[in-house]
Motif scaffolding. Structure first.
Motif, short mmCIF file in Angstrom:
data_model
loop_
_atom_site.label_atom_id
_atom_site.label_comp_id
_atom_site.label_asym_id
_atom_site.label_seq_id
_atom_site.Cartn_x
_atom_site.Cartn_y
_atom_site.Cartn_z
N UNK A 84 2.29 -31.26 7.62
CA UNK A 84 2.66 -30.54 8.84
C UNK A 84 3.25 -29.17 8.49
N UNK A 85 4.06 -29.17 7.45
CA UNK A 85 4.67 -27.93 6.96
C UNK A 85 3.57 -26.95 6.53
N UNK A 86 2.59 -27.47 5.79
CA UNK A 86 1.55 -26.60 5.24
C UNK A 86 0.69 -25.97 6.33
N UNK A 87 0.46 -26.71 7.42
CA UNK A 87 -0.44 -26.14 8.44
C UNK A 87 0.29 -25.32 9.50
N UNK A 88 1.61 -25.48 9.64
CA UNK A 88 2.22 -24.89 10.83
C UNK A 88 3.23 -23.79 10.56
N UNK A 89 3.74 -23.68 9.35
CA UNK A 89 4.84 -22.76 9.09
C UNK A 89 4.34 -21.46 8.45
N UNK A 90 5.25 -20.53 8.24
CA UNK A 90 4.81 -19.20 7.80
C UNK A 90 4.36 -19.16 6.34
N UNK A 91 3.45 -18.26 6.09
CA UNK A 91 2.73 -18.19 4.81
C UNK A 91 2.70 -16.75 4.29
N UNK A 92 2.21 -16.62 3.06
CA UNK A 92 1.87 -15.29 2.54
C UNK A 92 0.44 -15.01 3.00
N UNK A 93 0.26 -13.93 3.76
CA UNK A 93 -1.04 -13.67 4.36
C UNK A 93 -2.05 -13.19 3.32
N UNK A 94 -3.30 -13.46 3.63
CA UNK A 94 -4.38 -12.87 2.87
C UNK A 94 -4.59 -11.44 3.32
N UNK A 95 -5.11 -10.61 2.42
CA UNK A 95 -5.38 -9.22 2.77
C UNK A 95 -6.70 -8.77 2.16
N UNK A 96 -7.40 -7.92 2.92
CA UNK A 96 -8.56 -7.24 2.36
C UNK A 96 -8.15 -5.79 2.14
N UNK A 97 -8.45 -5.29 0.98
CA UNK A 97 -8.00 -3.94 0.65
C UNK A 97 -9.14 -3.12 0.09
N UNK A 98 -9.42 -2.02 0.76
CA UNK A 98 -10.44 -1.06 0.29
C UNK A 98 -9.68 0.08 -0.36
N UNK A 99 -10.08 0.42 -1.57
CA UNK A 99 -9.31 1.42 -2.31
C UNK A 99 -10.27 2.36 -3.05
N UNK A 100 -10.01 3.66 -2.95
CA UNK A 100 -10.88 4.68 -3.56
C UNK A 100 -9.97 5.75 -4.15
N UNK A 101 -10.20 6.06 -5.42
CA UNK A 101 -9.33 7.01 -6.10
C UNK A 101 -10.15 8.05 -6.84
N UNK A 102 -9.71 9.29 -6.70
CA UNK A 102 -10.34 10.39 -7.43
C UNK A 102 -9.44 10.84 -8.57
#
Lengths: 759, 289
Positions: free
Chosen positions: A288-306
């Motif tokens: 119950x804890x695993x499905x209902x409480x707060x988590x570290x979110x997933x992120x998609x990150x696009x990154x471009x460096x010159x």
């Protein structure tokens, strides 16, 4: 400051309460037993997105031994939230993730609670589900919150939906600078949702007192925000609610965001207690804890460096898509932090990053240890290696090339006071044997750095009371979960009062008695409560000296305390016992009460004037990749940290090892897995893979001296930063071993082997 | 839920006869208790731990007879098992945590009939059989015929496993049990592979080979085609690779939260290759050439 100046600060005495915890005698929240206490349980949505057509509680209510059944109809029509006020304590009209609380029951036994929950009949009208945040932003995606507006700061012409937070970072002229770059590297990175998985389950107990006040016991990291939100969601005046902190068996930020953390388990429990007119306790089980409480979110990150041919970074652009989950939760803050950090902590003259925080039909983002940081650093520090590879430069050298100096700015920080980053890289290279160690086939070496914010968030106070025997009782607003109440605070107070550490008692938080505090979050324990407790102890000492001065016929300025004796400096024979003065004080003013606080405005002003002295770190590791199975074994791991002056050295090292281990888990195996309907496929510890000790390398920690922070004695917060580098550190070592760059977590055997086969 | 603790096999069988599908037999309880807590409570629980004589390991007619109540830890600490049945010993050794090994029984592991059950593939390659009792008959059933699906065996609702007979493999044979899981022994196997290989007298060709695959089909299986491709032939790296690929093709794994079917096939291929090479080397003292 050198350690020799101090008596106890900088040493590592055993943690107060440590032995009790280890032998299983520690008293946790679940050990609370109130008179006539009932058991409570929560009915959770079985759909990730659905309209609630009807809820029939009649059968559940009719069961003998069931004392209360509550739904949204029993609670005020009031929502809660941090940036967006978008959430009811019990779902009203709609459910938005599997685990959303719909109803609750209080009954005589846990078995009866289970039985009653099964008898509640909810009719749902299922709605389309969206799991991926990038999908959720598209115009054709289902709408999760009909009445929540898009963020006001969204740029004109941006067509998105389900966005509940937007951060734009802009420095210089990135477009122009990018056009002038010699080499451009563009990549996309992705991290998955992980659960903080503290071992102690979340609990709460509630009871209505005869005078109508409500008492709530909660193993929350932030009892004061819980008090405020319980009062708000139940429509009670703040002063009618008292929250008592139950001792915590771990939180890692997962219990850190008021009632958001536990999906409103505290006000739901209180509602049950009010309706049942009996005390009620709710304990969540692991699944119950695993499905209902707060988590570290997933992120998609696009990154471009010159970059220029010589390795000078000239520009970065990027985009962050941060998964808030079904409600905004801590998403805006964590996603904003992630967006800022995608700009990196090196010299970055031109930069533009857009960060979107997006609703999906999943559980909600919380402030899990270093919120937003590990995600961003996975992209930034993997990307740094990709650029170095393209330039044909040594990854460490490339980082040194773009190293900020004192006085320089980095993205999100206008001015740095001093910069230990280069020093941590130098030491990490030496400790891991960079360029020297002989690597066998399929072995690789990796490095990654990190930083963390120094000052953000409210201040807080401390009270130090001197008892008749000269011992001290300390009140702070931060709870104990292996953090400062058992480690740093007793040392600080003992140091300033000249008493043994064992003479200091730090009281658990009770909102009726403790100084207000935002919670044990954000690496702010030592900065806020450490500063406040030190000033409170100094205040108490000043009062004691004033009283002792007349006894000793000396000026208060000429006194000192050592070993519980107040002495005239330079004339040790002229002394009086602290206990004598403390006892006398009781006859005059009751007792000596010292008060201190951490003034956040003053801290910010200091930072503005002299620059930020934020912590930096470099981790390095050697891994071995099994190219048949994809299994990654970490052979050596070093963590080099500047956390300023370590007040309790072992505690600081413990925090670093724990945080590094947490991120090593995220790197190698952890993730919450969803099916397309939004059901969590791995809610138990059998299937949610936390690393075991067998997978864990020895984390060799080095603390770098000489870079004082803004905390007491020059300390810096140390609880989160070690979470930042490990993801990229391991990914970089895998690249070094195999030549394959993996941009998606976890670096599990399957993901690694698939990447090797696809390469 | 009704609870019984029969004192004899006959008493247990008559209870099974009476309660049939409603009944659940419990021994170590490491699976049953978890199911009771998180899944369905059975109508009746029959605890067979009080039945005498169902635990123990003893030599018997050129093999070992193991009582079904023998704990995994007893197997792991048995010199006889380690010496004579190292493939089974290895599976016992890689079986969860010490606490679980102290409690879980081999009979429970077998009757649970999980495709990933640690001891099952070793029992298949050792060509072991079970002694199965019903209220009206008793038979010896080779384990290769015993498993009929996940959680399903020829015991049905009314049978009881009363002994496990493991014949000694050929003295020249060598074998391994290889388990793949993210967290090693602590995890349910993603793939388990047991290999037993017997070289000919000249140590040139494969006289006999047996390959058991776990967690990659509804039941633990033998990779018959892979075995057939090796028998009677000198073990070359090319043949070894081909046999491993055959084994992967014989698996019929599923996608689940632990891994994809495709990945499980890759691991079957890798572990079969490793298992054959390691066993061959142990049996002949030589690498496959």
């Amino acid at each position: 400051m050198a350690k020799a100046e101090f008596t106890v600060v900088g040493s590592s005495p055993a943690r107060i309460g440590g032995v009790e915890r280890v032998v299983g005698k520690g008293v946790y929240g679940i050990d609370v037993m109130l008179k006539d206490q009932l058991h409570g349980g929560i009915l959770r949505s079985q759909y990730a997105h659905a309209k609630i057509v009807s809820i029939d509680i009649s059968e559940a209510k009719a069961l003998l031994g069931v004392h209360a059944v509550v739904t949204a109809a029993d609670a005020p029509d009031v929502r809660y939230g941090r940036s967006y006020i978008d959430r009811y304590i019990l779902a009203r009209h709609k459910v938005r993730f599997m685990g959303d609380p719909v109803a609750a029951v209080a009954a005589e036994t846990p078995a009866l609670v289970k039985q009653a929950l099964k008898k509640i009949k909810v009719v749902y009208e299922p709605l389309p589900v969206v799991i991926d945040p990038e999908d959720a932003m598209r115009p054709e995606a289902p709408t999760l919150h009909e009445d929540m507006p898009l963020p006001k700061n969204l740029p004109d012409g941006v067509k998105v939906k389900n966005v509940c937070g937007f951060t734009a970072v802009h420095v210089g002229d990135p477009e122009k600078a990018m056009a002038e770059a010699d080499v451009i590297v563009e990549e996309a990175y992705e991290t998955k949702m992980i659960h903080p998985q503290y071992l102690e389950p979340r609990m709460t107990a509630a009871q209505v007192e005869p005078n109508g006040r409500l008492t709530v016991w909660a193993n929350a990291q932030a009892p004061f925000p819980v008090r405020q939100e319980v009062a708000k969601t139940l429509g009670m005046p703040l002063n009618k609610v008292r929250v008592i902190s139950a001792e915590l068996g771990g939180g890692f930020g997962g219990k850190g965001s008021g009632i958001t953390s536990g999906a409103a388990v505290e006000p739901i429990c209180a509602l049950l207690a009010m309706k049942a007119k009996r005390a009620v306790m709710i304990v969540l089980d692991k699944a119950e804890e695993t499905i209902s409480t707060t988590i570290r979110a997933g992120a998609k990150m696009y990154i471009k460096t010159g970059v220029k041919k010589d390795g000078t970074i000239v520009a970065r652009t990027g985009k962050v898509i941060y998964d808030a989950g079904a409600y905004s939760g801590f998403g805006t803050q964590a996603g904003g932090r992630c967006t800022n950090m995608l700009g990196g902590w090196y010299l970055m003259p031109n930069c533009h990053i857009d960060g979107y925080v997006v609703y999906t039909n999943k559980q909600v983002c919380g402030p899990v240890r270093g919120p937003g940081g590990p995600q961003a650093a996975f992209a930034v520090e993997s990307h740094m290696d990709s650029i170095a590879t393209k330039l044909g430069m040594d990854p460490a050298e490339f980082r040194m090339k773009n190293m900020p100096k004192p006085g320089d700015k980095i993205v999100g920080v206008p001015k740095l006071r001093d910069v230990s980053l280069g020093e941590t890289i130098r030491i990490a290279k030496e400790k891991i044997g960079w360029g020297k160690v002989k690597l066998e086939k399929n072995q690789g070496i990796g490095i990654a750095t990190g930083s963390w914010i120094e000052s953000a968030g409210p201040g807080g106070g401390a009270v130090v009371k001197i008892n008749e025997d000269g011992s001290a009782t300390v009140h702070i607003g931060k709870i104990d979960m292996g953090t400062i109440p058992g480690f740093g605070i007793p040392l600080i107070v003992a140091e300033e009062l000249g008493i043994p550490v064992s003479d200091v008692t730090v009281v658990n938080v009770d909102t009726d008695a403790s100084p207000w505090d935002a919670g044990t979050v954000g690496s702010r324990g030592i900065l806020v409560s450490g500063t406040a407790a030190r000033l409170a102890a100094i205040d108490a000492r000043g009062q004691i000296f004033k009283m002792a001065a007349s006894l000793l016929e000396a000026s208060p300025d000429d006194l000192e305390i050592k070993d519980k004796q107040i002495r005239v400096k330079g004339t040790p024979a002229k002394s009086v016992a602290l206990a004598t003065v403390a006892t006398n004080a009781h006859n005059i003013i009751g007792e000596v009460i010292g008060r201190g606080y951490c003034d956040n405005l003053a801290l910010m002003a200091e930072e503005k004037a002299h620059g930020s002295s934020q912590p930096f770190t470099t981790h390095a590791c050697i891994v071995e990749v099994d190219t048949d199975t994809g299994n990654v074994k970490i052979l050596k791991y070093v963590a080099v940290h500047d956390i300023g002056f370590p007040i309790h050295r072992a505690a600081v090292e413990g925090q670093i090892e724990g945080a590094a281990a947490m991120s090593i888990g995220q790197a190698l195996c952890e993730q919450v897995v969803f099916d397309k309907n939004g059901r969590t496929m791995n809610p138990s510890f059998v299937d949610y893979l936390m690393p075991t000790i067998n997978m864990m390398p020895r984390i060799e920690t080095t603390l770098v001296p000489g870079y004082p922070g803004a905390g007491p004695y020059g300390a810096k917060g140390a609880g989160e930063i070690a979470c930042v580098p490990p993801l990229a550190c391991i990914a970089n070592a895998i690249y070094n071993a195999t030549g394959v760059r993996i941009r998606k977590l976890p670096l599990s055997p399957e993901n690694v082997l698939r990447s090797l086969k696809e390469a | 839920m009704e609870y019984f603790a029969p004192k004899s096999i006959a008493e247990a069988l008559s209870l099974l006869e009476r309660y049939g599908g409603e009944a659940k037999v419990i021994a170590g309880g490491t699976d049953v208790m978890v199911d009771i807590k998180y899944k369905e409570e059975p109508g009746c629980l029959i605890n067979i731990k009080a039945i005498g004589g169902l635990a123990g390991i003893k030599e018997n007619n050129g093999g070992v007879r193991i009582g079904p109540l023998t704990t995994i830890r007893d197997l792991e600490t048995s010199a006889l098992i380690r010496d004579k049945l190292p493939v089974l010993w290895e599976a016992a050794h890689q079986f969860a945590s010490l606490q679980i090994r102290n409690t879980a029984t081999i009979g429970g592991n077998i009757c649970r009939a999980s495709p990933s059950g640690e001891t099952l593939t070793p029992l298949l390659v050792l060509e072991a059989s079970g002694n199965i009792a019903f209220s009206d008959k008793e038979t010896a059933e080779p384990f290769i015929n015993f498993f009929s699906g996940p959680g399903k065996t020829t015991l049905g609702a009314k049978g009881l496993l009363t002994a496990i007979d493991v014949p000694y493999p050929a003295a020249e044979s060598r074998g391994v049990y290889l388990k793949h899981a993210v967290r090693g022994a602590m995890d349910i196997a993603m793939v388990g592979v047991a290999v037993l290989i017997t070289p000919d007298a000249a140590k040139k060709a494969v006289r006999d080979v047996r390959i058991g695959l776990g967690a990659v089909a509804p039941t633990p299986i033998r990779a018959a085609k892979a075995e057939a491709s090796l028998r009677g032939k000198p073990l070359t790296p090319a043949l070894l690779k081909q046999a491993a690929e055959l084994a992967a093709s014989e698996a019929s794994p599923i996608d689940d939260q632990r891994s994809s079917a495709e990945y499980r096939r890759w691991i079957v291929e890798a572990l079969t290759r490793r298992g054959l090479a390691q066993s061959w080397k142990a049996a002949t003292g030589k690498e496959a050439v």
